[in-house]
Scaffold this motif. Sequence first.
Motif, mmCIF file in Angstrom:
data_model
loop_
_atom_site.group_PDB
_atom_site.id
_atom_site.type_symbol
_atom_site.label_atom_id
_atom_site.label_comp_id
_atom_site.label_asym_id
_atom_site.label_seq_id
_atom_site.Cartn_x
_atom_site.Cartn_y
_atom_site.Cartn_z
ATOM 1 N N TYR A 1 10.950 9.068 -5.103
ATOM 2 C CA TYR A 1 10.868 7.805 -4.809
ATOM 3 C C TYR A 1 9.448 7.630 -4.238
ATOM 4 C CZ TYR A 1 15.433 6.257 -5.384
ATOM 5 O OH TYR A 1 16.915 5.964 -5.946
ATOM 6 N N CYS A 2 8.665 6.400 -4.672
ATOM 7 C CA CYS A 2 7.417 6.050 -4.015
ATOM 8 C C CYS A 2 7.610 4.901 -2.863
ATOM 9 C CB CYS A 2 6.479 5.295 -5.075
ATOM 10 S SG CYS A 2 4.978 4.716 -4.280
ATOM 11 N N TYR A 3 6.914 5.013 -1.811
ATOM 12 C CA TYR A 3 7.112 4.074 -0.591
ATOM 13 C C TYR A 3 6.025 3.432 -0.441
ATOM 14 C CZ TYR A 3 11.268 6.826 0.838
ATOM 15 O OH TYR A 3 12.392 7.296 1.055
ATOM 16 N N LEU A 4 6.230 1.882 -0.099
ATOM 17 C CA LEU A 4 4.956 1.135 0.160
ATOM 18 C C LEU A 4 5.291 0.441 1.494
ATOM 19 C CD1 LEU A 4 5.035 -1.169 -3.206
ATOM 20 C CD2 LEU A 4 4.001 1.174 -2.806
ATOM 21 N N PHE A 5 4.186 -0.076 2.155
ATOM 22 C CA PHE A 5 4.389 -1.004 3.185
ATOM 23 C C PHE A 5 3.768 -2.154 3.131
ATOM 24 C CE2 PHE A 5 0.680 1.799 4.781
ATOM 25 C CZ PHE A 5 -0.319 0.591 4.669
ATOM 26 N N SER A 6 4.111 -3.278 3.444
ATOM 27 C CA SER A 6 3.851 -4.770 3.305
ATOM 28 C C SER A 6 2.189 -4.860 3.673
ATOM 29 C CB SER A 6 4.576 -5.595 3.935
ATOM 30 O OG SER A 6 4.562 -5.503 5.345
ATOM 31 N N MET A 7 1.773 -6.043 3.220
ATOM 32 C CA MET A 7 0.219 -6.064 3.059
ATOM 33 C C MET A 7 -0.010 -7.043 4.691
ATOM 34 S SD MET A 7 -1.387 -5.021 0.612
ATOM 35 C CE MET A 7 -3.094 -5.815 0.847
ATOM 36 N N ASP A 8 1.225 -7.624 5.208
ATOM 37 C CA ASP A 8 1.400 -8.405 6.361
ATOM 38 C C ASP A 8 1.799 -7.806 7.256
ATOM 39 O OD1 ASP A 8 3.372 -8.663 5.032
ATOM 40 O OD2 ASP A 8 3.388 -10.794 5.335
ATOM 41 N N VAL B 1 0.838 -1.320 0.024
ATOM 42 C CA VAL B 1 -0.014 0.131 -0.121
ATOM 43 C C VAL B 1 0.979 1.279 -0.110
ATOM 44 C CG1 VAL B 1 -1.679 1.131 1.171
ATOM 45 C CG2 VAL B 1 -1.801 -1.288 1.270
ATOM 46 N N VAL B 2 0.385 2.038 -0.816
ATOM 47 C CA VAL B 2 1.422 3.418 -0.935
ATOM 48 C C VAL B 2 1.027 4.239 -0.011
ATOM 49 C CG1 VAL B 2 1.953 5.640 -2.414
ATOM 50 C CG2 VAL B 2 1.280 3.383 -3.629
ATOM 51 N N PHE B 3 2.203 4.878 0.944
ATOM 52 C CA PHE B 3 2.223 5.575 1.911
ATOM 53 C C PHE B 3 2.909 6.710 1.983
ATOM 54 C CE2 PHE B 3 5.568 3.109 3.310
ATOM 55 C CZ PHE B 3 6.712 4.013 3.775
ATOM 56 N N TYR C 1 7.573 -7.054 19.297
ATOM 57 C CA TYR C 1 6.622 -6.079 18.939
ATOM 58 C C TYR C 1 6.316 -6.332 17.323
ATOM 59 C CZ TYR C 1 7.170 -3.628 23.254
ATOM 60 O OH TYR C 1 6.871 -3.153 24.626
ATOM 61 N N ASP C 2 5.366 -5.481 17.180
ATOM 62 C CA ASP C 2 4.777 -5.706 15.571
ATOM 63 C C ASP C 2 5.925 -5.259 14.576
ATOM 64 O OD1 ASP C 2 2.154 -6.987 15.566
ATOM 65 O OD2 ASP C 2 1.803 -5.459 17.117
ATOM 66 N N VAL C 3 5.863 -5.631 13.361
ATOM 67 C CA VAL C 3 7.036 -5.399 12.307
ATOM 68 C C VAL C 3 6.018 -5.293 10.981
ATOM 69 C CG1 VAL C 3 8.767 -5.776 10.927
ATOM 70 C CG2 VAL C 3 8.716 -6.312 13.535
ATOM 71 N N ARG C 4 6.305 -4.118 10.298
ATOM 72 C CA ARG C 4 5.722 -3.813 8.974
ATOM 73 C C ARG C 4 7.045 -3.699 7.886
ATOM 74 N NH1 ARG C 4 0.460 -4.372 6.848
ATOM 75 N NH2 ARG C 4 -0.840 -4.583 8.730
ATOM 76 N N ALA C 5 6.877 -4.472 6.898
ATOM 77 C CA ALA C 5 8.298 -4.220 5.860
ATOM 78 C C ALA C 5 7.997 -2.998 5.152
ATOM 79 C CB ALA C 5 8.602 -5.468 5.117
ATOM 80 N N ILE C 6 8.860 -2.466 4.519
ATOM 81 C CA ILE C 6 8.513 -1.311 3.484
ATOM 82 C C ILE C 6 9.612 -1.341 2.233
ATOM 83 C CG2 ILE C 6 8.049 0.280 5.197
ATOM 84 C CD1 ILE C 6 10.379 1.757 4.810
#
Length: 672
Positions: free
Chosen positions: A524-531, A501-503, A661-666
Motif C-alpha cells: 500500500y502507498c500512504y498519502l497525507f492531505s494537502m490541508d 503527498v506520498v509519505f 490540536y492539529d489534524v492531517r487526514a491520510i
Amino acid sequence: MKLFRLFLLMIAPLLGFVACEENTQVDNKPDPVVELKVDKQTIVADGEDKATFTVFVDKVERTADCKIICLKDNSILDGRTFASTEAGEYQFKATFESFASEAVAVTVETLDVDCAPVLVADKKEIKADGEDMVIFTVTLEGEDVTSKSTIINLTDKSELEDNSFATTTPGVYQFAALMEGNPLESDAITIVAEAVEEPGNEPVVTLEVDKSEILADGTDVATFVVKADGEVVTEDVFVFYLATNKPVKDMQFSTTEVGEHKFLASYGSYFSNEITITATEVVTPAPEPIIALTADKSEFVADGTDKVTFTVTSDEVALESGYTIYLVGDAESSALKGNEFKTTTAGEYKFKAVVDEYESEVITITATEPEIVAEPKLTISADKTEIVADGIDAVVFEIKEENFDTDDAPHLYNLADNSVVRGPFTTTTAGTYEFVARKGEVESNKITIVAKAVEPENPEQPENPENPENPEQPENPEQPEQPTKEYKVGDYYNENGVEGVVFGFAEIAKYNDSYTEIVGYDKYCYLFSMDQVYIEWSTENVQCNAMNFKDGSKNMLSISYQDPTYAKYPAAKWCADHGEGWYLPASNELHMMWDAISGGNHVFTDPTVAAFNKTLTDNGGNVIEETFYWTSNEVSESHAEVVCFSEGKGVCLDILKAQKYDVRAIYKFKVE
C-alpha cells in the motif's frame, strides 16, 4: 658544586703564581650573587597549571642568560616555566656562568576530584531575541576556573563556544559545567528564554497552586492553575517541573522526595512566574502497633462448606503467627482454631484479633441462608445468517445473559481469529464465520454466518470498456484505480480525485477465506492531505474502543458505531469529509509520517522537512507545522493520543479529547 669549588682551591696557588708573573695587581672583585625566584610555590598536577621562574644576578634580571635546573632529575627547563602531572615536591636551582643560586621548592598537589565545580549565572531569564545573553562563571572551591571549563547545554547536549548563551528560540534550558582534569559535573541550572513580542500584546501568565506544601508520601497532591491576564486557561498550557524540565501530568504534582521543587508554566510562547512547592518528610507513625483484622469476604453462605478467611496485620504487615482471633459473643468470647470460620447457622458474627495486649477493632461477618442458584447462561442470536462480503452488508447480533451475579459485559468473538466483535459484523472476505459469546468461563451457543462473494451486477458487461477482453470485476471493488505512474516518498499525488503527498509504503497481510492463515501481502502507498485543521477530537466523553495503533481506518469504524455521522467527533468527521478512503491516522501511521517528513532524524530543522513543505506550498497546500497532531487512538473515555512533530522521536501524550490540536487526514491505496 662543592667539587668545583675544591678544584678551584687546589689550582688557586698556581693561578696566583701565574698571575703574579703577568700582573702583580690583585683582582679583589666579589663573586656575583645569583637569586632564583618563582611566582607560586604550589601548583595543581594537571599538566597545565604552571610555576614561572625569574633569575637575578646582582639584583639584575638575567633569566635569559641563566640555566634553571630541576634537581629531581638534573634536567634543564626548556624556558622559564614548570608544569607536571606527577604530584610531589620539586627543587630547582639557577646557574650563571660558574655560579649557582640557592634551591627553590615547588610543590605539585593532586587535583581534588571529590569536589565538583560550581556553575553560576548572572541572570536566570533572558529574552529570546538573539542578543540578550546570560554569562556563566565556573568556580572550584572559590577559585574562578571558567577558562579551564566547558559549559554544556543539557537541552541538546551541545557545548557552548564560550561562557555566554543567547537564543532566538523561547523555552526552558538547562546547563552544567565540566572542568579539565575533574570527572565530576556541576549541578544543573535552569535558564528561561522568554518570547519577544510586540509591546502591549503579551499576556501576563500566572502560575498558581492550591497548596505550597505537601507531604512527601507520593499521594498528597498539589494542583496547578494557569491564568492569562487573570483568566484561567487550559489549552496550549504546560506546567514544567524544573528539576527534569518535563511537563507535569494532569496539572498535578506529588513526590516522595523531601525538599523544595520548582515549577514554571508556559501558555503558548509565554512563561509564568516561578513557584516553589515544599515536600515535607512524613511523620513517623507512633511506636504503638496498629492491629487490624480483615476478612476475605463480609458475607458467606451458612452451608457448612463456604468459609471466611481472616488476615491479621500489625502496622499493615501480615502476621503468620502470634495472634488469636476471637468470636465475640454476648456473654463471652471464644477463640478460633486458626484463621478460618464456617457455620451452618445463618446470622451475624462479630470477631476481633488480639496480639499481645493490643486488640483490633471488631468486624462483623454475615452468614446467609443457602440459596439454590441457577446456572448462568449466555445465548446469542443474529438477524440473518448470510451476508454479502461487500464490507457494507452487516449482521446484527443480540446477546442474552441469565443468572449472572456480576455486571461485567459479555463479549462476542469471531472464532476465525478469536477477535472481539464490536457492533455489527461486516467483511470483504468471502467465507464461513463462527461466532460465540463469552462472559468469564461461561460460553454461549455458536452461530455460523456465511459471507458470500460479491457478484457483478452485470457480468456480461466488462468493467473497463477500454478492455472488453477482461470483463472480470476487481477482487475488491472498493480499491481505487491504480495510479498512472510509480511514486516515491515526497512526491505530489493527484489522480482519480485524490490529492496528497506520498509519505510511505507498507505491506499488509492477506488472509484466506476462513481468516485463519496469511496467504500473501498487499503493498500500500500512504498519502497525507494537502490541508490541515485545528480542531477537537470529540465533544463528548464516551469510550469508542478506538484502540488499533496500526490502522486508523479501523478506529474510524469503531467511532462510527457510536455516531455514524461523526457529528460528535470533529477530527474524524473532518477526515471523512475529504472523501471515501480518507481517515484519521493511527499512532503508528503518524510515527511513519514523522519519520518520512524528518528524514528519519526527528529534527524539525532537517532539510527533508523543508522539501515536504515546498511540495505542499508549490501545489497550494498548507505546510506541516512543529506542533501536536491528533491520532485516532483513544486512551480512555476522556483522553486520546497526540504525536509531537518536534525534536526527538514523536512523543505520544494523553490529551483531553475536548482540547484542540492539529489534524492531517491520510489515505492509502494498493499498488502493484
